[in-house]
Design a protein around this motif. Structure first.
Motif, mmCIF file in Angstrom:
data_model
loop_
_atom_site.group_PDB
_atom_site.id
_atom_site.type_symbol
_atom_site.label_atom_id
_atom_site.label_comp_id
_atom_site.label_asym_id
_atom_site.label_seq_id
_atom_site.Cartn_x
_atom_site.Cartn_y
_atom_site.Cartn_z
ATOM 1 N N TYR A 140 46.572 30.209 39.124
ATOM 2 C CA TYR A 140 46.885 29.781 37.760
ATOM 3 C C TYR A 140 47.847 28.600 37.753
ATOM 4 O O TYR A 140 47.804 27.767 36.838
ATOM 5 N N GLY A 141 48.694 28.520 38.743
ATOM 6 C CA GLY A 141 49.651 27.423 38.781
ATOM 7 C C GLY A 141 48.984 26.071 38.979
ATOM 8 O O GLY A 141 49.421 25.064 38.425
ATOM 9 N N ARG A 142 47.909 26.048 39.769
ATOM 10 C CA ARG A 142 47.188 24.799 40.018
ATOM 11 C C ARG A 142 45.962 24.641 39.127
ATOM 12 O O ARG A 142 45.335 23.580 39.091
ATOM 13 N N GLY A 143 45.613 25.708 38.412
ATOM 14 C CA GLY A 143 44.416 25.647 37.586
ATOM 15 C C GLY A 143 43.155 25.604 38.412
ATOM 16 O O GLY A 143 42.229 24.850 38.122
ATOM 17 N N GLU A 144 43.082 26.446 39.475
ATOM 18 C CA GLU A 144 41.939 26.447 40.375
ATOM 19 C C GLU A 144 41.454 27.864 40.611
ATOM 20 O O GLU A 144 42.208 28.834 40.456
ATOM 21 N N MET A 145 40.169 27.972 40.975
ATOM 22 C CA MET A 145 39.609 29.269 41.358
ATOM 23 C C MET A 145 38.947 29.134 42.716
ATOM 24 O O MET A 145 38.592 28.032 43.147
ATOM 25 N N ASN A 216 48.889 37.726 34.460
ATOM 26 C CA ASN A 216 49.473 38.860 35.181
ATOM 27 C C ASN A 216 50.986 38.735 35.331
ATOM 28 O O ASN A 216 51.627 39.634 35.860
ATOM 29 N N ASP A 217 51.535 37.615 34.873
ATOM 30 C CA ASP A 217 52.981 37.377 34.976
ATOM 31 C C ASP A 217 53.625 37.697 33.633
ATOM 32 O O ASP A 217 53.442 36.962 32.649
ATOM 33 N N PRO A 218 54.357 38.816 33.534
ATOM 34 C CA PRO A 218 54.940 39.191 32.242
ATOM 35 C C PRO A 218 55.952 38.185 31.718
ATOM 36 O O PRO A 218 56.250 38.169 30.523
ATOM 37 N N SER A 219 56.472 37.311 32.594
ATOM 38 C CA SER A 219 57.461 36.339 32.141
ATOM 39 C C SER A 219 56.822 35.057 31.615
ATOM 40 O O SER A 219 57.506 34.214 31.028
ATOM 41 N N ALA A 220 55.509 34.914 31.845
ATOM 42 C CA ALA A 220 54.824 33.690 31.425
ATOM 43 C C ALA A 220 54.399 33.794 29.963
ATOM 44 O O ALA A 220 54.087 34.881 29.464
ATOM 45 N N ASP A 223 48.511 32.188 27.331
ATOM 46 C CA ASP A 223 47.732 31.038 26.884
ATOM 47 C C ASP A 223 46.943 31.443 25.644
ATOM 48 O O ASP A 223 45.930 32.144 25.737
ATOM 49 N N ALA A 224 47.382 30.987 24.467
ATOM 50 C CA ALA A 224 46.729 31.368 23.218
ATOM 51 C C ALA A 224 45.327 30.809 23.097
ATOM 52 O O ALA A 224 44.500 31.333 22.344
ATOM 53 N N LEU A 225 45.033 29.721 23.836
ATOM 54 C CA LEU A 225 43.699 29.124 23.787
ATOM 55 C C LEU A 225 42.740 29.787 24.762
ATOM 56 O O LEU A 225 41.541 29.507 24.731
ATOM 57 N N CYS A 226 43.272 30.647 25.631
ATOM 58 C CA CYS A 226 42.437 31.312 26.633
ATOM 59 C C CYS A 226 43.008 32.706 26.906
ATOM 60 O O CYS A 226 43.446 33.013 28.014
ATOM 61 N N PRO A 227 43.026 33.583 25.916
ATOM 62 C CA PRO A 227 43.696 34.883 26.058
ATOM 63 C C PRO A 227 42.849 35.888 26.830
ATOM 64 O O PRO A 227 41.629 35.942 26.678
ATOM 65 N N GLU A 228 43.511 36.665 27.635
ATOM 66 C CA GLU A 228 42.798 37.682 28.409
ATOM 67 C C GLU A 228 42.192 38.749 27.507
ATOM 68 O O GLU A 228 41.229 39.417 27.860
ATOM 69 N N GLY A 229 42.720 38.871 26.275
ATOM 70 C CA GLY A 229 42.174 39.842 25.337
ATOM 71 C C GLY A 229 40.755 39.538 24.899
ATOM 72 O O GLY A 229 40.095 40.395 24.291
ATOM 73 N N ASN A 230 40.269 38.338 25.182
ATOM 74 C CA ASN A 230 38.877 38.006 24.850
ATOM 75 C C ASN A 230 37.908 38.495 25.921
ATOM 76 O O ASN A 230 36.712 38.223 25.833
ATOM 77 N N ARG A 231 38.445 39.193 26.927
ATOM 78 C CA ARG A 231 37.610 39.839 27.931
ATOM 79 C C ARG A 231 37.940 41.329 27.944
ATOM 80 O O ARG A 231 38.796 41.796 28.708
#
Length: 803
Positions: A140-145, A216-220, A223-231
């Protein structure tokens, strides 16, 4: 074996292309060289490329199709990453420094003379460069998979997102200069994803994203434009493979999932991807030792997750996966079949609504889009009444009035011609051509309910085996023949120049052919002339053939003036006829045919015969030379006389010669032709004379100078007022307004309202057209006036536009 290897040395040749006739080519290979015409290129400037050793001309106004982008040839240079910017494309093998890897070019065009000229160009690092696998790690830090490596899954709750250094998988970054689908980043903006028509999506077409912060980082900050709740997850805590989005009208603020927001990629998703191989330091070579510094810059990622929107609700999403269109092969002489095969396929998140297809046409003057209705098809509902939920297949011919999942309702008239550059798939009711894109409500600004895609496969004419290949019929493709297409950098292009064919569209006048008047010839006469003529623009080709007797040998059969030897008839025999055909082929392979009948007279030892003389038409003041061709006992002397028309002195030197010369000048102000008729008779030394042969000479007056001095359009009255002057003052001279382009991009023929101007005297003319559409606005110059004696005004713009 040696003989077989050396057979090519023979001078015999086959399959030579007809003179002046272009032939098609279709080449795929590595881009070896790419150059830009100079010294001061503009955004529409073309150049040259080399592929498989072929040097191909890239015309001005060429737009190159990349996997999810469209750029002019010049923009490929201007947008190239450093160190190539404005110097080279950074994709050709000859570029310095050499690129990291090869790039593939697919070029379709015509061979015109000995020059290969491109019509369509597709460019990618490799057309079939793609991969697939499970996402095994997301940085997530580099925006890569990472895809295809070790899946670190622990049922006891150990994080899945752990990278195995021994099997990390393929490293992938989304090429997203605007940051719409994740972190902003692009090593090469030319190979970007499509920001408006998601190429990063689920299999059903729902837009996907890579979170900009670690969910997965509770301190982060999430991302409102890409929320995990949409999965959504199942009861075991795993992400579900099929998601049914709720109706947006029923969603409370902040509630997820929400179809108005993108859905994130997750570890464990199976994805297909395509992109370019680059390295951390850029796109230039050489290839680094090992592969740790390289990754895939993806322009396309498809996640094997099925996300559906609530039936009949918006936003809904659609995607296009297959685009094939036929160009109509019978428009080209020699094509083997009609070639109208057309097919479009894709997916949608709303199987409850039909998918409507439109061809996108572009106004050549301003690039504005108009949607041409191509028809409707149903969507597969899935089991038990279907197979793949959300899939649609538009496969003409369409045979039903009410579309189904297996059969489509087609366009009016059943034609998809002329071919379009792009197709638009629309979920019925979710988007219309008049919808304001700003109000469509798609995820992160996407125009939902529709999907624009370039057509990537054009079916061109096929040749008849054993015959020279026909040219590709680019003249029937408006976005090439007229222009109007706009690159992603907002460059509007016009007609391809040079044109990849015999004659550029818009300048073609079909030829006419004349094999001459029927005539008589003496038995056994040799080198009898055939005098053909033709009209039409562009390069005209001539072909004489013997119709009867068919075995007659014609000399210079590809020249307008051919010759043959007449039949030999025994003394006392009957006359015989010989028939010859002349075919003239002009621009765009248009042709015309004419025949001439030659009567062969039995031997007459004392009577000469003069062959017919073709009529002559010249402009005033042009020298004229008339020549008679006689046969019979030599030597022959000729006597010329004028039999009709204004008296004209002529010169015959020496006396009795077969030719006369003169120059006819028509006084300025006279607007009618002078028609002069001359007659010639041949005479032998024994006094036998031929039958007289006449020839007509038409002399046209000097064309006048026509000028549009005022062109005013009154919008409130739909009235066009013209004032025009002619350099010749004559009450019988007429001026006529020609068809012009309207402000809507159509062509209007003013003859329906009366296009003839009124002669007000002194060489001044006026015209008032009430109910005429508005001509296109300046700087366009749509107005042209022609006179009855050939004068044509310069193309003129409106001088005033009033209410």
């Amino acid at each position: 074996m040696i003989v077989a290897q050396l057979c090519w040395i023979s001078q015999a040749m086959a399959q030579l292309p007809p003179p002046g006739t272009p032939s098609q080519f279709d080449i795929v290979g590595f881009l070896q060289e790419a150059t830009l015409n100079g010294p001061n290129p503009t955004a529409t400037t073309g150049g040259k490329l080399k592929v498989n050793g072929h040097v191909v001309v890239v015309p001005d106004n060429t737009i190159v199709m990349l996997p999810a982008n469209a750029l002019t040839w010049q923009e490929l240079f201007a947008q190239a990453p450093a160190p190539y910017t404005n110097i080279a494309t950074g994709m050709a093998l000859a570029d310095s420094p050499a690129p990291l890897t090869t790039y593939e070019v697919h070029v379709i065009g015509n061979r015109v003379g000995d020059t290969y000229i491109a019509g369509l160009i597709f460019l990618s690092q490799q057309d079939l460069n793609a991969g697939a696998g499970y996402i095994n790690y997301i940085d997530y830090g580099r925006g890569e998979m990472y895809v295809g490596g070790t899946l670190n899954v622990d049922g006891a709750g150990v994080p899945r997102n752990v990278l195995d250094p021994n099997n990390p998988g393929t490293r992938i970054s989304i090429n997203d200069p605007a940051g719409r689908y994740g972190r902003t980043g692009s090593p090469d903006q030319r190979f970007t994803l499509d920001p408006d028509n998601p190429t990063v999506r689920s299999t059903t077409g729902f837009p996907m994203c890579l979170p900009r912060t670690d969910p997965n980082d509770p301190s982060a900050v999430p991302d409102a434009l890409c929320p995990e709740g949409n999965r959504p997850k199942d009861v075991t805590g795993n992400f579900v493979a099929t998601v049914s989005m709720p109706d947006p009208k029923t969603i409370a603020a902040g509630q997820l999932p929400d179809p108005r927001i993108m859905a994130p990629f997750e570890v464990g998703d199976f994805v297909d991807y395509a992109g370019t191989l680059v390295r951390d330091s850029g796109t230039s070579g050489p290839y680094p030792s090992g592969s740790s510094g390289t990754y895939i810059s993806a322009h396309t990622i498809t996640d094997n997750v099925a996300i559906y929107t609530a039936p009949g609700t918006d936003p809904a999403y659609v995607a296009v996966e297959v685009t094939i269109i036929g160009t109509g092969g019978l428009t080209v002489l020699g094509a083997g079949e009609a070639v109208v095969r057309t097919r479009f396929e894709g997916m949608t998140t709303d199987p409850s609504r039909n998918v409507h297809l439109y061809g996108l046409d572009f106004n050549p003057s301003d690039g504005k889009i108009s949607d041409r209705d191509w028809g409707v098809v149903g969507v597969d509902p899935g089991a038990p009444n279907g197979a793949v939920k959300g899939r649609w297949r538009f496969r003409p011919p369409c045979t039903v009035a009410v579309p189904t999942i297996k059969d489509c309702k087609g366009p009016s008239g059943g034609s998809f011609l002329p071919p379009a550059r792009e197709v638009r798939a629309v979920i019925e009711g979710a988007w219309t051509p008049t919808t304001d894109p700003a109000t469509t409500g798609g995820a992160n600004g996407i125009i939902a309910g529709q999907y624009r895609a370039p057509i990537l496969e054009f079916i061109f004419p096929e040749n008849v085996p054993g015959t020279p290949p026909p040219p590709n019929n680019f003249e029937t493709i408006p976005f090439l023949a007229q222009g109007g297409y706009v690159s992603s950098a907002n460059t509007l292009v016009g007609q391809l120049k040079p044109w990849p064919g015999r004659e550029a569209p818009g300048t073609c006048v079909a030829p006419t052919a004349s094999a001459g008047a029927d005539f008589n010839v003496a038995s056994g006469a040799t080198n009898v002339p055939l005098s053909g003529s033709a009209t039409g623009n562009g390069q005209l080709t001539y072909a004489w053939t013997a119709v009867s007797p068919s075995n007659t040998v014609i000399t210079n059969s590809t020249s307008p003036n051919a010759t043959f030897n007449a039949l030999t008839i025994a003394p006392g025999g009957a006359s015989q006829t010989m028939v010859f055909s002349l075919t003239v082929t002009g621009c765009n392979n248009k042709s015309a045919t004419s025949t001439v009948t030659v009567t062969v007279l039995p031997p007459q030892q004392t009577t000469p015969v003069i062959s017919p003389i073709a009529p002559v038409t010249v402009n005033s003041g042009t020298p004229v030379r008339l020549t008679a061709v006689g046969s019979g006992p030599a030597p022959l002397t000729y006597t010329w006389t004028q039999t009709a028309g204004p008296s004209q002195a002529f010169t015959q030197q020496p006396a009795g010669d077969a030719s006369i010369s003169f120059t006819r000048a028509i006084p300025i102000g006279k607007i009618t032709n002078d028609v002069l008729t001359f007659q010639v008779v041949a005479k032998t030394t024994t006094g036998a004379t031929s039958a007289p042969v006449s020839v007509t000479v038409t002399v046209k007056p000097v064309a006048d100078t026509v000028t549009i001095t005022a062109a005013v359009y009154r919008t409130s009255k739909q009235r066009l007022d013209l004032t025009v002057t002619s350099s010749i003052v004559n009450p019988n001279l007429t001026l006529t307004l020609q068809p012009y382009q309207t402000a809507l991009g159509t062509t209007f023929d003013p003859s329906s309202l009366g296009a003839t101007l009124t002669n007000t005297g002194g060489g001044t003319y006026t015209l008032t057209l009430v109910g005429a559409p508005q001509p296109t606005a300046p700087p366009a110059r749509p107005l042209v006036v022609k006179s009855s004696i050939g004068g044509t005004s310069p193309a003129t713009a409106l001088t005033n536009l009033r209410n």
